[in-house]
Scaffold this active site. Structure first.
Site, PDB file in Angstrom:
ATOM      1  N   LYS A   1     -19.532 -13.120   3.148  1.00  0.00           N
ATOM      2  CA  LYS A   1     -20.931 -13.986   3.045  1.00  0.00           C
ATOM      3  C   LYS A   1     -22.114 -12.880   3.471  1.00  0.00           C
ATOM      4  CE  LYS A   1     -23.069 -16.391   6.036  1.00  0.00           C
ATOM      5  NZ  LYS A   1     -24.386 -16.134   5.732  1.00  0.00           N
TER       6      LYS A   1
ATOM      7  N   GLU B   1     -20.748  -5.346  15.199  1.00  0.00           N
ATOM      8  CA  GLU B   1     -21.759  -4.493  15.180  1.00  0.00           C
ATOM      9  C   GLU B   1     -23.093  -5.030  15.337  1.00  0.00           C
ATOM     10  OE1 GLU B   1     -24.476  -2.579  14.648  1.00  0.00           O
ATOM     11  OE2 GLU B   1     -24.519  -2.351  12.510  1.00  0.00           O
TER      12      GLU B   1
ATOM     13  N   CYS C   1     -30.519  -2.094  13.424  1.00  0.00           N
ATOM     14  CA  CYS C   1     -29.972  -2.261  14.470  1.00  0.00           C
ATOM     15  C   CYS C   1     -30.105  -1.047  15.408  1.00  0.00           C
ATOM     16  CB  CYS C   1     -28.668  -2.912  14.606  1.00  0.00           C
ATOM     17  SG  CYS C   1     -27.688  -1.831  13.304  1.00  0.00           S
TER      18      CYS C   1
ATOM     19  N   GLU D   1     -34.377  -6.771  21.610  1.00  0.00           N
ATOM     20  CA  GLU D   1     -34.532  -6.409  20.377  1.00  0.00           C
ATOM     21  C   GLU D   1     -35.386  -7.069  19.606  1.00  0.00           C
ATOM     22  OE1 GLU D   1     -30.848  -6.912  17.679  1.00  0.00           O
ATOM     23  OE2 GLU D   1     -31.191  -4.701  17.035  1.00  0.00           O
TER      24      GLU D   1
END
Lengths: 488, 294
Positions: free
Chosen positions: A194, A268, A302, A399
């Site tokens: 997906k 991840e 990331c 983040e």
């Protein structure tokens, strides 16, 4: 004693003529269906959502929304393909199918690149030179592993897990699809993938390529939708493995959902990488590395080098050079070949970034943004830098996933190691120094899965990628990227 | 009406990306069941030397390419052979083989190319090592290409023989000088035409036809050849090579299995045979960070 150095002025004098990439040669359908069992099928509930160009806010296409029933259909197709065809296809022939995918992506690379930039907002220079070539290379690399697994894991007699459910993010849409699908197929698994709801188009183009490569139906199923669809994949009983790339928050939700089941996982997740510049570093190269580290792909990365640590003795010089370089960055039309920073992927993400910009100022840090022309339509954020940042500031801890750099200083190597590792994340780090022995000292001390020395944001299919601590577990890429899809 | 006359093909040798005739001007006639098929170049010592010069010249660029690029170049050869499949099958049949065996041989040749292409960027992941030396050094060993490799192709196979014999050295990053099968040379020459129109840089593969027992002493004594891959089964020739190779300590690799259709010929150990291990030491500074936390 020293004369004040004047700021470089860029206004108007350095403008480049527009160099837009043509969109004439690409084909985007008005409506996209779900790719299940080798065919494009309508969603059971008949629901569709729009995907837009974040640089213009114009609609590009309608995308099918997969319901629970659709997820079940896809998993059944994948299961049938695994037990019926794929697990008994010889490793050599399996490899040849994957090579075909690699070659077809190479053949259609420009079309993929343009669609990637239209749908996701990233500069065409990046989609053309990074995303698409790496996606093709990933298939090419893992194709070769298919019949060599016994050399990767001697005396282990490796075999496939079964059906892999794979959920990927919107920052590198096709590349992430390649990172997920290529090793899964090479190891004999079938796949339900997906893509993220804001960037489904290149994954659906990939579905067309997979059809063209004549893969047995059901080996790869690509279904579209938002978080609810992802959750249906995660919770489906007949999936053997979940591979997820995305935020640490969602990763934790997934880990809770699969706790107590036999599902294996690769995660991840997020990062807050330290990019460390020592006084003996080649400064101009370091500036390029800092820029690339944080402003590459609008900072939607990331492993972005979002925390800059500068040794105090070079702080003033480095900051001046860095700000000058930021003045010359071109923000704008992602399809222009001169563009350095494209559009923010979505309105939601722009909201997140803006929240951090005001939080940074509120907590007492100083914000710098170069003056740049920003288009009136679309979602945009100028490259941003914060100084006077402390370890406890939100912009130094969390983040942001945007073009926002938090700058801190250090005096000793001990201090910077402690500061750099003072985070629950551990995906990546950067080190800039002219001294090799210092590089290897730092790489061994950084609690992170990837450390770049005198370079940043480098990716290669042969090189394992993945995090320590709350940045996830498992590795993608390289020989190490095979193991998460095998049982021994 | 006059009957149309076929244009016959001149079989030539392949040096530095070009198709010269042998400088010696000599030939031998290849025949099957007493019927002549073609006149084949009988290469000379001078041709061997020219081929070695071309190989050495190509060594830097071929060994310096990224492993990914080399893999794609080898993969491209497979694509090209696939397009010329009928020609190879016909040639194998003309030299005395069944249609089935010929098709099988071409299939195996293509698949073998794909197999070795895949190793280019993996060989060092399996054979390389980071060595945990006791001192404060980062120490690692990598395999690197060896240099010019002389190859004596299997005698009883045409396409599959030469492809299998040259691939390991090529995947390793070496240029090669191949002595083609004397009995079945046709596919070697056609393969050269494939290589010339694929992405293989000139000089990386050089192919000589002729009397192998005449050429072996020159190839194995040549001081600019680093290794020999011998794929026949003649004890006298092996002995000759072993003696001649001593002068510059050429590495000699002998293939033990003579069934080239056998997948035993698909192994990374053939590749590592044509690579040298290089170990690098680099100091690691030992300052600070010992108390580094979570």
């Amino acid at each position: 004693m020293s004369k004040k150095i004047e700021e470089l002025k860029f206004s108007g004098e350095w403008d480049l003529a527009p160099a837009p990439e043509s969109t004439n040669h690409i084909s985007v359908k008005k409506e996209y269906q779900l790719f299940i069992g080798g065919k494009f099928v309508k969603p059971k509930k008949g629901k569709y959502f729009s995907t837009i160009n974040p640089a213009t806010e114009k609609k590009l296409s309608s995308i099918a929304e997969a319901s629970k029933e659709d997820v079940d259909r896809a998993v059944k197709a994948a299961r049938k393909a695994h037990s019926g065809v794929w697990s008994s296809t010889s490793a050599k022939e399996r490899g040849k199918y994957i090579y075909r995918i690699a070659r077809l992506i190479q053949e259609k690379s420009r079309e993929f690149a343009v669609i990637e930039s239209l749908d996701g907002g990233k500069p065409i220079r990046e989609s053309r030179d990074v995303d698409i070539p790496i996606a093709a290379a990933h298939f090419f690399y893992y194709a070769g592993w298919a019949d060599k697994l016994n050399y990767a894991f001697p005396n282990q007699n490796p075999s496939s897990l079964g059906v892999a459910g794979q959920i990927i993010p919107w920052n590198f849409p096709l590349m992430m699809a390649a990172w997920k699908i290529a090793p899964a197929l090479a190891t004999g698994n079938t796949v339900v993938l997906k893509p993220a709801e804001t960037t489904s188009l290149t994954a659906l183009k990939l579905a067309e390529v997979i059809q063209e490569a004549d893969l047995p139906p059901g080996v790869v199923n690509i279904i579209t939708g938002a978080g609810a669809t992802g959750s249906d994949i995660v919770n489906h009983k007949d999936i053997d493995k979940i591979a997820f790339t995305g935020s640490t928050g969602v990763g934790k939700i997934i880990m809770k959902s699969i706790a107590g089941t036999a599902k294996k996982s690769t995660m991840e997740l997020g990062g807050k990488a330290a990019n460390i510049v020592f006084e003996d570093a080649p400064l101009d190269q370091a500036v390029e590395g800092i820029i690339n580290g944080i402003y590459f792909n609008q900072g939607h990365v990331c492993c972005a080098g979002s925390r800059l640590f500068v040794q105090e003795s070079i702080y003033d010089t480095l900051l001046r050079k860095l700000k000058d370089r930021m003045q010359s960055l071109i923000v704008g039309n992602p399809l222009d070949k001169n563009t350095d920073i494209g559009a923010i992927n979505s309105k939601e993400q722009l909201g997140v970034i803006n929240k951090y910009l005001s939080l940074g100022k509120k907590e007492g840090a100083d914000m710098f943004q170069p003056s740049c022309d920003i288009p009136s339509k679309g979602f945009w954020c100028a490259p941003t830098l914060f100084t006077n940042v402390s370890q406890s500031h939100a912009i130094a801890k969390e983040e942001i996933f945007g073009p926002v750099l938090a700058v801190q200083t250090f005096r000793t190597i001990d201090e910077v190691i402690t500061k750099a590792n003072n985070t629950p994340f551990g995906l990546s780090a950067g080190v800039w120094t002219d001294k090799g022995s210092k590089v290897f000292n730092l790489t061994s001390k950084m609690r992170a899965g990837v450390v770049w020395a005198n370079t940043y944001n480098k990716f290669d299919p042969t090189s394992p990628f993945g995090g320590y601590k709350e940045s996830g577990h498992g590795r993608e890429g390289g020989l190490h990227g095979l193991a998460p899809y095998l049982k021994f | 009406m006059t009957k149309r006359i076929d244009v016959l093909k001149t079989y030539k040798i392949f040096i530095d990306g070009k198709f010269p005739r042998t400088e010696s001007g000599r030939y031998y006639t290849l025949s099957n069941n007493g019927k002549g098929i073609a006149n084949i170049c009988l290469s000379s010592r001078k041709d061997v030397r020219n081929a070695v010069v071309a190989s050495r010249k190509a060594f830097g660029s071929w060994s310096g390419r990224s492993a990914y690029n080399r893999a794609q170049v080898l993969y491209r050869i497979a694509e090209m052979i696939e397009g010329r499949r009928d020609q190879f099958v016909a040639e194998i049949i003309s030299m005395g083989g069944s249609k089935n065996a010929a098709e099988n041989e071409v299939n195996n040749s293509i698949d073998r190319l794909i197999y070795y292409a895949g190793w280019c960027d993996k060989i060092n992941q399996v054979f390389g090592a980071v060595n945990p030396v006791a001192s404060s050094h980062f120490n690692f060993s990598l395999l690197e290409p060896m240099g010019v490799v002389g190859i004596i192709a299997p005698a009883d196979y045409s396409l599959l023989g030469i492809v299998s014999a040259m691939l390991p050295a090529l995947a390793a990053g070496n240029p090669v000088v191949v002595l083609a099968s004397e009995q079945k040379p046709l596919c070697s020459v056609t393969l050269a035409e494939v290589l010339a129109t694929s992405d293989v840089p000139s000089g990386v593969v050089n192919i000589l036809t002729g009397n192998t027992s005449e050429l072996i002493p020159h190839l194995s004594a040549h001081m600019d050849v680093n290794a020999i891959f011998y794929c026949k089964n003649n004890p006298k020739e092996i002995n000759q090579i072993q003696l001649a190779a001593v002068d510059n300590l050429k590495r000699i690799v002998l293939s033990k299995n003579s069934d080239w259709n056998n997948s035993a010929h698909e192994t990374p150990y053939y590749i590592s045979d044509f690579m040298e291990t290089k170990t690098t030491w680099h100091p690691i500074e030992q300052i600070a960070g010992s108390g580094s936390g979570y």
